[in-house]
Enzyme design. Structure first.
Site, short mmCIF file in Angstrom:
data_model
loop_
_atom_site.label_atom_id
_atom_site.label_comp_id
_atom_site.label_asym_id
_atom_site.label_seq_id
_atom_site.Cartn_x
_atom_site.Cartn_y
_atom_site.Cartn_z
N ASP A 177 0.69 -3.94 2.16
CA ASP A 177 -0.44 -3.08 1.81
C ASP A 177 -0.15 -2.54 0.40
OD1 ASP A 177 -2.77 -1.46 2.05
OD2 ASP A 177 -1.55 0.24 2.66
N SER A 178 -1.16 -1.92 -0.18
CA SER A 178 -0.93 -1.26 -1.47
C SER A 178 0.08 -0.13 -1.33
CB SER A 178 -2.24 -0.68 -1.99
OG SER A 178 -2.69 0.34 -1.11
N GLY B 124 -7.58 0.46 -4.86
CA GLY B 124 -9.03 0.59 -4.73
C GLY B 124 -9.80 0.95 -5.98
N CYS C 86 -4.46 -4.55 4.43
CA CYS C 86 -5.16 -3.82 3.38
C CYS C 86 -6.57 -4.39 3.25
CB CYS C 86 -4.40 -3.97 2.07
SG CYS C 86 -5.18 -3.20 0.65
N ASN C 87 -7.56 -3.56 3.47
CA ASN C 87 -8.95 -4.04 3.37
C ASN C 87 -9.30 -4.42 1.93
OD1 ASN C 87 -10.51 -3.25 6.10
ND2 ASN C 87 -8.92 -1.76 5.69
N THR C 88 -8.76 -3.66 0.98
CA THR C 88 -9.10 -3.92 -0.43
C THR C 88 -8.52 -5.26 -0.88
OG1 THR C 88 -8.95 -1.53 -0.75
CG2 THR C 88 -9.08 -2.89 -2.73
N CYS D 32 -10.26 1.44 5.48
CA CYS D 32 -9.04 1.44 4.66
C CYS D 32 -7.90 1.84 5.59
CB CYS D 32 -9.18 2.44 3.52
SG CYS D 32 -7.62 2.77 2.65
N THR D 33 -6.82 1.09 5.55
CA THR D 33 -5.75 1.32 6.52
C THR D 33 -5.07 2.69 6.34
OG1 THR D 33 -4.25 0.01 5.12
CG2 THR D 33 -5.29 -1.11 6.97
N1 DGL Z 1 -4.80 0.55 2.53
C1 DGL Z 1 -5.64 -0.02 1.53
C2 DGL Z 1 -6.93 -0.55 2.15
O1 DGL Z 1 -6.98 -0.79 3.34
C3 DGL Z 1 -5.82 0.98 0.41
C4 DGL Z 1 -6.16 0.36 -0.89
C5 DGL Z 1 -5.83 1.22 -2.07
O2 DGL Z 1 -4.67 1.30 -2.42
O3 DGL Z 1 -6.76 1.79 -2.66
O4 DGL Z 1 -7.91 -0.76 1.48
#
Ligand code: DGL
Length: 278
Positions: free
Chosen positions: A15-16, A48, A78-80, A188-189
């Site tokens: 993830d980010s 994001g 991570c959705n993004t 967003c996770t």
């Molecule tokens: N956890 C990421 C998601 O699900 C966050 C992305 C971000 O860092 O902005 O989108």
């Protein structure tokens, strides 16, 4: 009985930042004997508000690091990163990739008022993949897309119950409820860790949906269909890595994971070091 020479089954998750731990927890619950490597790209969070090129480059670099470390399957927690980079990752990598998207389809199926709200990062909200989900599943339903700039940073800092976080969330959510939303998607996770506070703000009548259990089910399905990835018999282990400060990570990881964990450093290479070329 444990066979120490049996091959290690390793799933790579990234993830980010720390948000993907919500997904990892859901998979771990279902898979006690698999080994996990988790990379938090906290040195580059949030994704994001970044350019698509930056996110693609980071996602490529992190997945390569996971594969180099022995991951046999990648979970994009991570959705993004999924919205922006998953097609290119799949085209480039030979390892299987499980990815995620905001739970718009189940939210549409659940709503009684015909209005749903979606909380996600700016880049996810404006992505073609969210536009497609709205087109495919949103017929006859009003979908309120709410970007939440700054929310990921609050979770990265561990501000899960501060007054500031509560006030900010109230500002984001109140207009959605005022327009009749009875179902909220956490797209967003990171936001999964804010669910208790979000539910407190909305009250029990609003239903909250997020995708970690669905991703866990999909990962387990994948593992059970692949002989090479059959779980072993010993208790699985987790290796936690971050591109941010491991000292800072230690506290927030342990808090979100629910028990003390050790977090190791992963070199934070610049984003342009391995830009994808096609
Ligand atoms: N956890 C990421 C998601 O699900 C966050 C992305 C971000 O860092 O902005 O989108």
């Amino acid at each position: 009985m444990t066979n120490p020479s049996s091959p290690v089954r390793t799933v790579g998750v990234f993830d980010s930042g720390v948000g993907g731990l919500s997904v990892l927890k859901a998979i771990r619950k279902k898979q006690p004997t698999i080994d996990f490597i988790y990379i938090a790209d906290s040195g580059n969070a949030p994704y994001g508000s970044r350019s698509a090129e930056f996110i693609e480059s980071r996602a490529s670099h992190i997945t390569n690091s996971l594969v180099d470390a022995g991951a046999q399957i990648i979970v994009v927690a991570c959705n993004t990163a999924t919205a922006i980079a998953v097609a290119k990752l799949r085209a480039k990598l030979t390892v299987p990739i499980v990815a995620m998207e905001p739970a718009i389809k189940p939210a549409v199926a659940h709503t009684k008022t015909g209005v749903i709200g979606v909380l996600a990062t700016e880049r996810t909200i404006e992505s073609p993949s969210v536009a497609r989900l709205c087109r495919e599943f949103g017929q006859g339903v009003k979908i309120l897309l709410q970007p939440c700039p700054g929310l990921v940073e609050l979770v990265e800092r561990g501000e899960l119950s501060s007054d500031y976080t509560q006030e900010y969330l109230r500002k984001l959510i109140a207009p959605l409820i005022a327009q009749g939303a009875d179902t909220l998607v956490l797209g967003c996770t990171h936001y999964v860790f804010l669910e208790p506070m979000i539910q407190h703000i909305t009250g029990a009548k609003v239903h909250i949906i997020e995708s970690s259990a669905a991703v866990a089910r999909q990962t387990v399905r994948y593992l059970s269909h692949n002989k090479n990835l059959e779980p072993g018999e010993r208790t699985g282990q987790e290796l936690f890595l971050t591109t941010g400060s491991p000292e800072n990570a230690q506290t927030i990881f342990s808090k979100l994971w629910g028990s003390p964990v050790e977090v190791q450093a992963l070199e934070n290479k610049p984003a342009h070091a391995d830009l994808m070329t096609y």
